[in-house]
Design a protein around this motif. Structure first.
Motif, short mmCIF file in Angstrom:
data_model
loop_
_atom_site.label_atom_id
_atom_site.label_comp_id
_atom_site.label_asym_id
_atom_site.label_seq_id
_atom_site.Cartn_x
_atom_site.Cartn_y
_atom_site.Cartn_z
N PHE A 35 44.99 42.44 -54.46
CA PHE A 35 45.52 40.82 -54.13
C PHE A 35 47.01 40.75 -54.45
N TYR A 37 48.63 37.07 -55.43
CA TYR A 37 48.33 35.49 -55.45
C TYR A 37 49.63 34.74 -55.84
N GLN A 39 51.26 31.44 -57.83
CA GLN A 39 51.25 30.34 -58.52
C GLN A 39 52.35 29.21 -58.60
N MET A 45 46.04 28.61 -58.42
CA MET A 45 46.24 30.01 -57.80
C MET A 45 45.87 30.22 -56.62
N LEU A 47 45.60 32.54 -52.96
CA LEU A 47 45.55 33.87 -52.27
C LEU A 47 46.77 33.84 -51.46
N PHE A 91 51.49 37.01 -58.59
CA PHE A 91 50.92 37.99 -59.26
C PHE A 91 50.12 39.03 -58.55
N LEU A 103 39.03 40.08 -61.73
CA LEU A 103 40.29 40.58 -61.51
C LEU A 103 41.19 41.03 -62.50
N PHE A 105 45.12 41.32 -63.67
CA PHE A 105 46.25 40.93 -63.00
C PHE A 105 47.45 41.64 -63.66
N GLY A 106 48.66 41.70 -62.98
CA GLY A 106 50.04 42.32 -63.42
C GLY A 106 50.61 40.96 -64.32
N GLN A 107 52.00 41.10 -64.50
CA GLN A 107 52.66 40.24 -65.50
C GLN A 107 53.22 39.13 -64.82
N GLY A 108 53.39 39.20 -63.48
CA GLY A 108 53.99 38.29 -62.69
C GLY A 108 55.44 38.68 -62.42
N TYR B 35 39.52 32.61 -67.19
CA TYR B 35 40.89 33.23 -67.58
C TYR B 35 41.77 32.23 -68.55
N SER B 42 50.77 36.22 -68.02
CA SER B 42 49.75 36.45 -66.98
C SER B 42 48.58 35.88 -67.21
N PHE B 104 40.13 29.81 -57.44
CA PHE B 104 40.36 29.35 -58.67
C PHE B 104 40.51 27.75 -58.56
#
Lengths: 115, 113
Positions: A35, A37, A39, A45, A47, A91, A103, A105-108, B35, B42, B104
């Motif tokens: 995915f 996302y 933000q 968040m 999609l 993300f 999920l 997530f990567g660091q963004g 979360y 993140s 979310f």
């Protein structure tokens, strides 16, 4: 364990340009979802796009498309004709199909679209 | 798609106190997730909450610090207990069904002073 890596902490482009955000992941699983996302400052968040790993065809959603390279474990996002409203944190995220549906997530990547 | 309402949207709390965050989904969902997003970071999964069973916590998170309730298929709460400034974060609730997408809430911005 699965990991997701976004190597670009920040990117900046001019309005109407095309921009590509990078994402790589590591997993031993064969069936999963990927995915992107978005933000914005509102914290919500949203999609942007989803890709099923078993599908070879790259997903597209209007101005957003992905380049999914399963063997290379790469999942980049291309935004065409960028707009000021695209300014946000993006993300990349990974989800295994079987099991907990959580999920990772990567660091963004902080993307700024300049007028 | 599911609509998730999360409250409070923000709060400033004194250290040593506790805050309970509520998450309401407009449809029944099997799994709900909590979360944490620390400043500039993140999202990290705290726990998975399934109705009728104990929550499943990720490494580094414990029930005494983050107790979770899941009384029915549309509602969950997360409590941040005995807060310290290091707990200042955004806390996000998420719900998913069928592995197709995670929805979310708008998040709770917590500041501990």
């Amino acid at each position: 364990a699965q990991t997701v890596t976004q190597s670009q902490p920040e990117m900046s482009v001019q309005e109407a340009e095309t921009v590509t955000l990078s994402c790589t992941y590591d997993t031993s699983e064969n069936n999963y979802y990927l995915f992107w996302y978005k933000q914005p400052p509102s914290r919500q968040m949203i999609l942007v796009i989803r890709q099923e790993a078993y599908k070879q065809q790259n997903a597209t959603e209007n101005r957003f498309s992905v380049n999914f390279q399963k063997a290379a474990k790469s999942f980049s996002l291309k935004i065409s004709d960028s707009q000021l409203g695209d300014t946000a944190m993006y993300f990349c995220a990974f989800m295994i199909i079987q099991g907990a549906q959580k999920l990772v997530f990567g660091q963004g990547t902080r993307l700024t679209i300049n007028p | 798609s599911a609509v998730i309402s999360q409250k409070p949207s923000r709060d400033i709390c004194q250290r040593g106190t506790s805050l309970t965050i509520q998450c309401q989904v407009d449809s029944q969902v099997t799994m709900m997730f909590w979360y944490r997003q620390q400043p500039g970071q993140s999202l990290t999964l705290i726990a998975t909450a399934n109705q009728g069973s104990e929550a499943t916590y990720e490494s580094g998170f414990v029930i005494d610090k983050f107790p979770i309730s899941r009384p029915n298929l549309t509602f969950s709460t997360l409590t941040v207990s005995n807060m310290s400034p290091e707990d200042s974060s955004i806390y996000l609730c998420s719900a998913g069904e069928g592995n197709t997408e995670a929805f979310f809430g708008q998040g709770t911005r917590l500041t501990v002073v």
